[in-house]
Design a protein around this motif. Structure first.
Motif, mmCIF file in Angstrom:
data_model
loop_
_atom_site.group_PDB
_atom_site.id
_atom_site.type_symbol
_atom_site.label_atom_id
_atom_site.label_comp_id
_atom_site.label_asym_id
_atom_site.label_seq_id
_atom_site.Cartn_x
_atom_site.Cartn_y
_atom_site.Cartn_z
ATOM 1 N N TYR A 56 -5.346 32.389 26.364
ATOM 2 C CA TYR A 56 -6.321 31.903 27.131
ATOM 3 C C TYR A 56 -6.523 30.342 27.171
ATOM 4 O O TYR A 56 -6.332 29.935 25.859
ATOM 5 C CB TYR A 56 -7.672 32.466 26.629
ATOM 6 C CG TYR A 56 -7.937 33.859 27.449
ATOM 7 C CD1 TYR A 56 -8.922 33.976 28.307
ATOM 8 C CD2 TYR A 56 -7.329 35.013 26.946
ATOM 9 C CE1 TYR A 56 -9.088 35.264 28.976
ATOM 10 C CE2 TYR A 56 -7.288 36.425 27.461
ATOM 11 C CZ TYR A 56 -8.448 36.310 28.478
ATOM 12 O OH TYR A 56 -8.600 37.683 28.957
ATOM 13 N N ASP A 57 -6.813 29.746 28.250
ATOM 14 C CA ASP A 57 -6.707 28.555 28.177
ATOM 15 C C ASP A 57 -8.238 27.713 27.722
ATOM 16 O O ASP A 57 -8.259 26.792 26.935
ATOM 17 C CB ASP A 57 -6.848 27.818 29.655
ATOM 18 C CG ASP A 57 -5.325 28.265 30.261
ATOM 19 O OD1 ASP A 57 -4.324 27.716 29.487
ATOM 20 O OD2 ASP A 57 -5.431 29.159 31.390
ATOM 21 N N LEU A 58 -9.221 28.428 27.926
ATOM 22 C CA LEU A 58 -10.495 27.674 27.483
ATOM 23 C C LEU A 58 -11.309 29.145 26.871
ATOM 24 O O LEU A 58 -11.471 30.237 27.541
ATOM 25 C CB LEU A 58 -11.490 27.174 28.534
ATOM 26 C CG LEU A 58 -10.984 25.824 29.139
ATOM 27 C CD1 LEU A 58 -11.811 25.551 30.299
ATOM 28 C CD2 LEU A 58 -10.923 24.936 28.029
ATOM 29 N N VAL A 59 -11.840 28.990 25.649
ATOM 30 C CA VAL A 59 -12.760 29.907 25.198
ATOM 31 C C VAL A 59 -14.098 29.227 24.749
ATOM 32 O O VAL A 59 -14.104 28.527 23.806
ATOM 33 C CB VAL A 59 -12.212 30.487 23.989
ATOM 34 C CG1 VAL A 59 -12.935 31.603 23.308
ATOM 35 C CG2 VAL A 59 -10.726 31.408 24.268
ATOM 36 N N TYR A 60 -15.019 29.468 25.423
ATOM 37 C CA TYR A 60 -16.454 29.085 25.193
ATOM 38 C C TYR A 60 -17.383 30.228 24.114
ATOM 39 O O TYR A 60 -17.075 31.347 24.463
ATOM 40 C CB TYR A 60 -17.103 28.842 26.522
ATOM 41 C CG TYR A 60 -16.757 27.478 27.196
ATOM 42 C CD1 TYR A 60 -17.000 26.243 26.797
ATOM 43 C CD2 TYR A 60 -15.851 27.774 28.427
ATOM 44 C CE1 TYR A 60 -16.473 25.041 27.430
ATOM 45 C CE2 TYR A 60 -15.375 26.636 28.891
ATOM 46 C CZ TYR A 60 -15.718 25.309 28.595
ATOM 47 O OH TYR A 60 -15.184 24.361 29.249
ATOM 48 N N ARG A 61 -18.230 29.533 23.362
ATOM 49 C CA ARG A 61 -18.836 30.349 22.708
ATOM 50 C C ARG A 61 -20.377 30.064 22.732
ATOM 51 O O ARG A 61 -20.513 28.668 22.760
ATOM 52 C CB ARG A 61 -18.538 30.815 21.161
ATOM 53 C CG ARG A 61 -19.290 31.457 20.572
ATOM 54 C CD ARG A 61 -18.823 31.812 18.921
ATOM 55 N NE ARG A 61 -18.077 30.482 18.357
ATOM 56 C CZ ARG A 61 -18.910 29.984 17.306
ATOM 57 N NH1 ARG A 61 -20.036 30.464 17.030
ATOM 58 N NH2 ARG A 61 -18.550 28.924 16.822
ATOM 59 N N PHE A 62 -21.175 30.793 23.205
ATOM 60 C CA PHE A 62 -22.695 30.445 22.957
ATOM 61 C C PHE A 62 -23.132 30.828 21.740
ATOM 62 O O PHE A 62 -23.158 32.090 21.386
ATOM 63 C CB PHE A 62 -23.453 30.830 24.116
ATOM 64 C CG PHE A 62 -24.926 30.709 23.957
ATOM 65 C CD1 PHE A 62 -25.576 29.417 24.228
ATOM 66 C CD2 PHE A 62 -25.817 31.592 23.634
ATOM 67 C CE1 PHE A 62 -26.770 29.266 23.902
ATOM 68 C CE2 PHE A 62 -27.384 31.403 23.476
ATOM 69 C CZ PHE A 62 -27.534 30.205 23.416
ATOM 70 N N ASP A 63 -23.644 30.422 20.795
ATOM 71 C CA ASP A 63 -24.218 30.798 19.499
ATOM 72 C C ASP A 63 -25.731 30.374 19.399
ATOM 73 O O ASP A 63 -26.147 29.444 19.950
ATOM 74 C CB ASP A 63 -23.487 29.720 18.543
ATOM 75 C CG ASP A 63 -23.824 30.414 16.886
ATOM 76 O OD1 ASP A 63 -25.266 29.888 16.486
ATOM 77 O OD2 ASP A 63 -23.413 31.120 16.408
ATOM 78 N N PRO A 64 -26.559 31.235 19.052
ATOM 79 C CA PRO A 64 -27.996 31.042 19.124
ATOM 80 C C PRO A 64 -28.523 30.019 18.204
ATOM 81 O O PRO A 64 -29.639 29.589 18.436
ATOM 82 C CB PRO A 64 -28.585 32.551 18.573
ATOM 83 C CG PRO A 64 -27.477 33.458 18.413
ATOM 84 C CD PRO A 64 -26.132 32.671 18.541
ATOM 85 N N LEU A 65 -27.790 29.628 17.266
ATOM 86 C CA LEU A 65 -28.025 28.651 16.477
ATOM 87 C C LEU A 65 -27.479 27.221 16.508
ATOM 88 O O LEU A 65 -28.068 26.170 16.784
ATOM 89 C CB LEU A 65 -27.768 28.848 14.924
ATOM 90 C CG LEU A 65 -28.773 29.801 14.286
ATOM 91 C CD1 LEU A 65 -28.200 30.204 12.911
ATOM 92 C CD2 LEU A 65 -30.181 29.746 14.271
ATOM 93 N N GLU A 66 -26.187 27.166 17.281
ATOM 94 C CA GLU A 66 -25.382 26.040 17.223
ATOM 95 C C GLU A 66 -25.341 25.638 18.716
ATOM 96 O O GLU A 66 -24.934 24.515 19.066
ATOM 97 C CB GLU A 66 -24.168 26.215 16.832
ATOM 98 C CG GLU A 66 -24.208 26.489 15.255
ATOM 99 C CD GLU A 66 -22.599 26.670 14.780
ATOM 100 O OE1 GLU A 66 -22.007 25.560 14.742
ATOM 101 O OE2 GLU A 66 -22.114 27.607 14.152
#
Length: 602
Positions: A56-66
């Motif tokens: 995978y070229d881009l892996v984004y993550r949404f974290d409730p704290l960060e």
């Protein structure tokens, strides 16, 4: 892909070419052993490793704290300033909107394969979903809906196709929702054809054994032990940590290391972790001596039951020596001991349970009694173990589970067990076999440090027709067997009790006389302490009271006590009320007038 990778993660890896959205729930806050490199990874890190392996070229993550994080950018594909805002996000409403914007931008770049991990998704699935969260959900659906088309002419596409492990189909863009429970997710996500639900389970026996192999070498003496000792310690840790997370297993080994626990005694660290108690009364160095020296004192307390006392102390002796469940090997299941007290009413069954609690734990209040006649209805199960979620009283817990959670080291007495509803009896199967029970809230309560005592009057009345003591015992045992196998149809409960049925003898005349004398002395002491009056019983009066008490031996010690109360305490109360300030009351005569007793006093 390693065969040691968890099954749920292997499913995720293999389904990437055909699945657009994932709903990952269950044991998501735990660590996981991914592969044979011995590394523990969080759920998100394990997912990220799979995504990176699949190019995978881009892996984004949404974290409730960060907030928004760019967890991975393929080398030579994305520069460090590509979507720079992804490095700066904070956990605000604006960050939720921003991650939606990033996902939209990613879908517009045809040659990039993008994955979006939404961690802590349960917090976003609350009833009061905001406009920003709704927009994120819509964008996630669009990202998941875009198929990645491999163009053989495009070198980048060719590189990606080659890196897909020779599967012939490239992974799609992926949106991974990581939440606590599948039921928390909105219906459109759970029911969508493009969604694959992955439930992360608690570690299996094989996984726990693998974790033990990785963690136990940290214990002092493990490396120097022979292969058999090391293998036994690994098997013991794996077997005794059923229902424990990898984080918990890691904490158990850390606790064992801090306490200097030998590898062969790792189950003691497991017990300390599960109960939250480091010191166990069962491992008190003085317990064995107390049990060995308790025979005479307990027989004096429970009169006329020498055989019952001896058999009960044998069970305690077995536990004090660490031999409970010895036939199962080191993996002991069930409580520390099981006793089934059978016999007539008033013969000392409850008193013996109290005496055992005092021998074991040094205090009679370590005895907890449940009158099972109060649990004869099916719905009373909720009162015992707690109501399930959504029902009244759920937050209060159950009487039994609360008591054991607060006092894991105790004698649990279940009085008149035959009167409990069969559905409640089924709960004891797990308690007696595995030493644990799941309460109404889904939490596990451990009974492994308790002594379980059942009492029953089954067959006691009919047994009175037998003059021989052994014949009475056989009759009681036969009735217990018939009741559990034929009437209740719960032979499996009887099999778990095994040979621990202790039949109490009927109260003999000699024992009844001893009890009567003891009750009379108690009355004299009570009158002196509470009223300041010296009570004197003439020898003949004392003999008449004892003789009257023996007329009700069919009710055991309770019958003896009721006669003493009716013949002495009740008329004595009238005498004390009329005597005013008298400091001495001498009873010289005793008579029965119709249904009442009359005392002659001086």
């Amino acid at each position: 892909m390693s065969a040691l990778r968890p099954a749920w993660l292997r499913e995720f890896d293999l389904s990437l070419p055909i699945t657009a959205q994932y709903l990952v729930t269950g044991n998501v806050h735990d660590l996981h052993l991914d592969g044979d490199d011995g590394h523990f990874l969080t759920t998100v890190d394990a997912l990220l490793r799979c995504l990176v392996e699949n190019a995978y070229d881009l892996v984004y993550r949404f974290d409730p704290l960060e907030g928004i994080l760019l967890d991975h950018a393929g080398a030579g594909v994305v520069s460090n300033d590509f979507f720079p805002d992804a490095h700066l996000g904070r956990a605000t409403v604006g960050a939720i909107a921003k991650v939606a914007d990033l996902a939209l931008q990613a879908t517009a770049v045809s040659h990039l394969r993008v994955a979006l991990i939404i961690d802590g998704a349960s917090a976003l699935w609350a009833d009061d979903i905001s406009v920003e969260v709704s927009r994120l959900m819509l964008v996630a659906r669009r990202l998941a809906a875009r198929d990645f088309v491999v163009d053989a002419v495009d070198p980048l596409a060719a590189r990606v196709a080659t890196s897909s492990g020779g599967r012939g189909v490239s992974p799609r863009n992926a949106v991974i929702w990581v939440g606590d429970a599948e039921a928390d997710a909105p219906g459109w996500l759970r029911e969508a054809d493009s969604t694959r639900a992955l439930r992360v389970p608690l570690p299996t026996l094989g996984a726990r054994r693998q974790a033990a192999m990785e963690l136990l070498p940290a214990l002092d003496g493990f490396a120097d032990s022979d292969a058999d000792v090391r293998g036994a310690a690994i098997d013991l840790l794996a077997a005794t940590t059923q229902g424990v997370t990898f984080r918990g297993i890691r904490n158990i080994v850390a606790l064992a290391r801090d306490q200097g626990t030998a590898p062969g005694n790792i189950d003691e660290a497991v017990r300390s972790h599960l109960l939250g108690v480091v010191d166990s009364p069962w491992h008190d160095p003085h317990l064995l001596a107390r049990v060995q020296g308790a025979r005479e004192s307990v027989q004096q307390r429970v009169l006329g039951q020498a055989r019952a006392v001896e058999r009960s102390l044998d069970v305690l002796l077995r536990s004090a020596l660490g031999l409970t469940g010895a036939h199962r090997g080191r993996r002991r299941g069930g409580p520390q001991g099981i006793l089934f007290f059978a016999g007539p009413t008033g013969v000392g069954k409850t008193e013996l349970a109290k005496a055992l609690a005092e021998v074991l734990f040094g205090a009679e209040d370590a005895y907890i009694r449940f009158d099972m006649s109060e649990f004869s209805a099916e719905h009373s199960e909720a009162r015992l173990i707690g109501a399930p979620p959504g029902y009244v009283g759920h937050s209060a817990g159950g009487e039994l589970t609360n008591a054991v959670r607060e006092r894991p080291f105790s004698v649990l007495l279940f009085d008149e067990i035959e009167k409990a509803h069969p559905r409640i009896l089924d709960k004891f199967l797990q308690i007696l076999d595995e030493g644990r029970l799941t309460d109404g809230s889904g939490s596990t309560v451990h009974f492994s440090e308790s002594l379980i005592v059942f009492t029953s009057n089954l067959g006691a009345v009919d047994a009175f027709v037998e003059s021989d003591r052994d014949a009475r015992q056989r009759r009681i045992l036969n009735e217990i067997h018939r009741h559990f196998t034929t009437e209740l149809q719960r032979p499996e409960l009887l099999s778990r009790i095994g040979d621990n049925i202790v039949v109490f003898d009927s109260i003999s005349a000699a024992t009844g006389a001893q009890l009567a004398e003891r009750y009379l002395d108690a009355v004299i002491d009570t009158v002196r302490l509470r009223r300041g009056v010296a009570l004197e019983l003439q020898p003949q009066v004392r003999a008449d009271l004892v003789a009257a008490a023996l007329e009700r031996l069919e009710f055991g010690g309770r019958g003896v006590a009721s006669v003493i109360e009716a013949a002495l305490v009740n008329p004595l109360a009238r005498v004390l009320a009329e005597s005013g300030d008298a400091r001495t009351v001498s009873v010289r005569g005793l008579a029965r007038v119709q249904d009442a007793w009359v005392l002659s006093v001086a």
